[in-house]
Design a protein around this motif. Structure first.
Motif: not given
Length: 248
Positions: A39-54
């Protein structure tokens, strides 16, 4: 459009997450972790930089980060979840948004508000009056967003507003009329088809469990990415629940 996608990894206790309207099924924590990565990889592929909450391994529902936060521009409204056991999720999200330089404000007692009950479409903010979001929470949100039009919505037989309806990039509402009464509703062929994440432009994210709806949206000219989130669907989760998108 691009920006930041706030997300939180699932913990080993995810199978203990709250279930309200579904019969509980076993949840595979390992598979849930792999689905979250995809899921996170799909967001990143669409140009959204993942930032992980602790991580919050002691809080089973913590990966459903959407419920802790409502973002309007550079304002982060920290919610007060209606389920008491979910309120400890908010503090780590508060720190994450402050680290991003956003202004953070909070919903205060006796108000309750889950982010999953908040659907933003242009200048309008629809807010579901649910078992998790009360009238005081809606009133407080409206006061915090004076430049927006806040519209309360009654729900029936569903956990959150965005469990029943979301918005396409052109503002068209797509959802299940059995659970929500809104004008001009585009009805999907599968329940999961009501759950759409606009990714910018004509791109949208949809669960793999709604293939006919995905095909219908492609016929409307949308570029559809699908992800398997079946372990989260067992917990009444959907593609909107697992992230908060903060546009640049």
């Amino acid at each position: 459009m691009s920006g930041i996608a706030l997300v939180r990894k699932p913990g080993p206790r995810i199978s203990e997450g709250i279930v309200t309207h579904l019969q509980r099924e076993p949840v595979d924590a390992g598979r849930a972790a792999a689905q979250h990565d995809a899921y996170v990889a799909a967001l990143a592929a669409a140009g959204w930089r993942p930032v992980y909450v602790p991580s919050a391994d002691d809080l089973p529902d913590a990966p459903f980060v959407e419920d802790t936060l409502v973002v309007s521009g550079r304002l982060a409204v920290l919610t007060r979840p209606g389920a008491v056991e979910r309120r400890p999720e908010v503090d780590s999200v508060a720190q994450a948004v402050r680290d991003l330089g956003m202004k953070a404000v909070r919903i205060a007692r006796p108000g309750t508000l889950d982010g999953g009950d908040v659907l933003q479409s242009g200048p309008t903010v629809y807010v579901g009056r649910s078992a998790r979001t009360n009238a005081q929470g809606i009133t407080q949100l409206a006061a915090l967003l004076p430049e927006r039009t806040v519209v309360p919505v009654e729900l029936s037989g569903v956990l959150h507003l965005k469990s029943a309806v979301t918005a396409l990039p052109d503002g068209t509402l797509i959802g299940d009329p059995r659970h929500v009464d809104l004008p001009g509703l585009l009805v999907p062929e599968e329940e999961a088809g009501a759950h759409v994440v606009p990714l910018g432009g004509d791109r949208v994210l949809l669960a793999a469990s709604a293939p006919r709806t995905a095909a219908a949206l492609e016929k409307r000219g949308l570029a559809v990415t699908t992800v398997d989130i079946s372990e989260y669907e067992k917990l009444e989760g959907c593609v909107t629940c697992l992230s908060v998108l903060v546009a640049d």
